[in-house]
Design an enzyme around this catalytic site. Sequence first.
Site: not given
Length: 370
Positions: A100, A122, A136, A210, A212, A243
Amino acid sequence: MANRKKILVALGTRPEAIKLAPVVLGLRESGSSFECIVCGTAQHREMLDQVLSVFGIELDFDLRLMTPDQAPADVISRGLPLLMDAIRESSPRLVMVQGDTVSTFASAYAAFLSKVPVAHVEAGLRTLDKYHPFPEEQNRRLTSTICDYHFAPTERARQNLLVEGVDDRRILVTGNTVVDALNLMLSRENKSERSPVAESQGRLILVTVHRRESFGEPMKRICSVLRRISLEHPECSIVFPVHPNPNVQSVVRGTLSGLPNVALLAPLPYDEFILLMKRAYLIITDSGGIQEEAPSLGKPVLILRDKTERPEGIETGLAVLVGSAPDRIYDVFSRMLNDQPYYMSLAVHENPYGDGLASKRIVDFLTEQI
Ligand code: UDP
């Protein structure tokens, strides 16, 4: 050789590479009827390279898209023409994408514009909230509208696709290929205790953050509760591969540096990370892939998100959705630490996300279909 069917596998980030690596290796097995070409957008450079090297995969096309502080639109605007060039040059029978990310969508769209069929590994994960996770959720919906073959990891994902009108004959429930990747790592015993924290003391609490939607205030709240855990539980070691995104680095290092039982590490190569998961008592994360891997290793997960597109782990009692509220995180953490029957009820289960045979199912399906 000349008659082998060409598949171009496009990947851009660490999780895409991890989840597509077993499929690439399957397509390249001796006697395969496929020629597999790998195209890296390199939306994430170092972490992508780390994974490819662990699996011994080299890029046939390296689009080198990563720039400092890039926005999703940059990946699309610069990536689309380069992806179309790679498709034109290799003229594959099929393009394969995974997951995604913005790279996923850009690659699927480039294939569509080139009139080449697309397969999605997926497929069908949904939160049903356009902005969570951002971007995503919308990336995967848009990708589904383009794709010709949908490899759904679970029955739930298949149902999501059917509701959106996808033809059932184009969906195959495969399990998640991440379990295949994990099993590959577990079968490589020789590196056994090379982990940088093999010697860490006490109960190991593994942390990654990590996403957003965790940036800003949620990240601050998460780090504040990790600090509290570190101070109130000196018997625990917190190990945190951080990250590289500056939104993550600044808050994590600002809040957690210098604590004696907190190890802030660079992102680890996949094989070393799996060793760390094996050693962990529990895992605190906002990662999707780690939610899917943890049940195979019997590790409970506190999910640092308000919504997840992976409800199977919560429904089967392997993971707990805790969001970013410090008190909630601390309470669930304490219970897992102190209440052994509760801990054991979370730790011992079958993996609802896959059985390690997903990539074989995908290769077998494509052998018949294309
Ligand atoms: N991972 C890794 N090294 C690390 C942290 C994570 O190899 O230092 C692996 C982890 O095992 C999982 C994947 O990276 O397979 C998850 O990637 P990420 O959390 O970046 O993305 P998401 O799964 O949320 O899409």
